[in-house]
Design a protein around this motif. Sequence first.
Motif, PDB file in Angstrom:
ATOM      1  N   ALA A  90       9.688  -1.967   2.417  1.00 45.49           N
ATOM      2  CA  ALA A  90       9.791  -1.525   1.029  1.00 45.49           C
ATOM      3  C   ALA A  90       9.391  -2.651   0.079  1.00 45.49           C
ATOM      4  CB  ALA A  90      11.222  -1.059   0.730  1.00 45.49           C
ATOM      5  N   PHE A  91       9.798  -3.874   0.397  1.00 46.94           N
ATOM      6  CA  PHE A  91       9.441  -5.025  -0.440  1.00 46.94           C
ATOM      7  C   PHE A  91       7.931  -5.242  -0.430  1.00 46.94           C
ATOM      8  CE2 PHE A  91       8.586  -9.589  -0.882  1.00 46.94           C
ATOM      9  CZ  PHE A  91       9.138  -9.811  -2.128  1.00 46.94           C
ATOM     10  N   GLU A 127       2.605  -4.928  -3.048  1.00 44.32           N
ATOM     11  CA  GLU A 127       1.232  -4.432  -3.066  1.00 44.32           C
ATOM     12  C   GLU A 127       0.962  -3.620  -4.328  1.00 44.32           C
ATOM     13  OE1 GLU A 127      -0.173  -2.531   0.473  1.00 44.32           O
ATOM     14  OE2 GLU A 127       0.704  -4.083   1.754  1.00 44.32           O
ATOM     15  N   LEU A 128       1.943  -2.857  -4.772  1.00 46.88           N
ATOM     16  CA  LEU A 128       1.793  -2.111  -6.016  1.00 46.88           C
ATOM     17  C   LEU A 128       1.586  -3.070  -7.180  1.00 46.88           C
ATOM     18  CD1 LEU A 128       1.989   0.641  -7.529  1.00 46.88           C
ATOM     19  CD2 LEU A 128       4.426   0.138  -7.779  1.00 46.88           C
ATOM     20  N   PHE A 129       2.373  -4.142  -7.238  1.00 50.43           N
ATOM     21  CA  PHE A 129       2.203  -5.149  -8.285  1.00 50.43           C
ATOM     22  C   PHE A 129       0.810  -5.775  -8.212  1.00 50.43           C
ATOM     23  CE2 PHE A 129       6.951  -5.724  -8.755  1.00 50.43           C
ATOM     24  CZ  PHE A 129       6.981  -5.297 -10.063  1.00 50.43           C
ATOM     25  N   ASN A 130       0.385  -6.113  -7.013  1.00 54.48           N
ATOM     26  CA  ASN A 130      -0.938  -6.734  -6.854  1.00 54.48           C
ATOM     27  C   ASN A 130      -2.050  -5.802  -7.324  1.00 54.48           C
ATOM     28  OD1 ASN A 130       0.117  -9.106  -5.836  1.00 54.48           O
ATOM     29  ND2 ASN A 130      -0.086  -8.483  -3.704  1.00 54.48           N
ATOM     30  N   ASP A 172      -4.528  -6.537 -10.439  1.00 57.26           N
ATOM     31  CA  ASP A 172      -5.983  -6.557 -10.259  1.00 57.26           C
ATOM     32  C   ASP A 172      -6.670  -5.567 -11.199  1.00 57.26           C
ATOM     33  OD1 ASP A 172      -5.745  -8.525  -8.360  1.00 57.26           O
ATOM     34  OD2 ASP A 172      -5.906  -7.138  -6.644  1.00 57.26           O
ATOM     35  N   GLU A 173      -6.122  -4.371 -11.349  1.00 58.05           N
ATOM     36  CA  GLU A 173      -6.702  -3.378 -12.252  1.00 58.05           C
ATOM     37  C   GLU A 173      -6.691  -3.875 -13.690  1.00 58.05           C
ATOM     38  OE1 GLU A 173      -4.531   0.240 -11.667  1.00 58.05           O
ATOM     39  OE2 GLU A 173      -5.344   0.557  -9.646  1.00 58.05           O
ATOM     40  N   TYR A 174      -5.575  -4.484 -14.092  1.00 55.42           N
ATOM     41  CA  TYR A 174      -5.473  -5.004 -15.454  1.00 55.42           C
ATOM     42  C   TYR A 174      -6.484  -6.133 -15.670  1.00 55.42           C
ATOM     43  CZ  TYR A 174      -3.582  -7.169 -19.644  1.00 55.42           C
ATOM     44  OH  TYR A 174      -3.445  -7.713 -20.896  1.00 55.42           O
TER      45      TYR A 174
END
Length: 119
Positions: free
Chosen positions: A78-79, A84-87, A91-93
């Motif tokens: 889960a961590f 990965e969601l944060f990464n 990256d998108e931003y």
Amino acid sequence: MKWKKERDLLIAQTMAFVQSVAGRTTEVEGTEVESRVEPIPLDEPTEVERPVETVAITRPSAVRHSELREEIRGRVAAFRAHQELFNRNRDEYCDSVLAKVRASTEHPSTAPGSPPAKH
């Protein structure tokens, strides 16, 4: 040494009271364990008998190592998914900001009062 006898009498009476309130039998992991305390009358200041009680010592149920490992693996997974969601969001931003910067440098805007660009 009279105070020791009085102390022992008080302890014995207290234990007898507790047993009379709590009941004579207690249940430990499905088996009944009988604990008893012999009451001592107050008007007999002779030898003080220690209360007799049976104590059953039980270990708490141990958690299996495999259950702990599975819980740890689940939390780690889960961590990692959260990281990965944060990464991906980062990256998108970053890509969107760089695209805006590149777009603004390729086509310089003419601000009012500035001379026109010569080609």
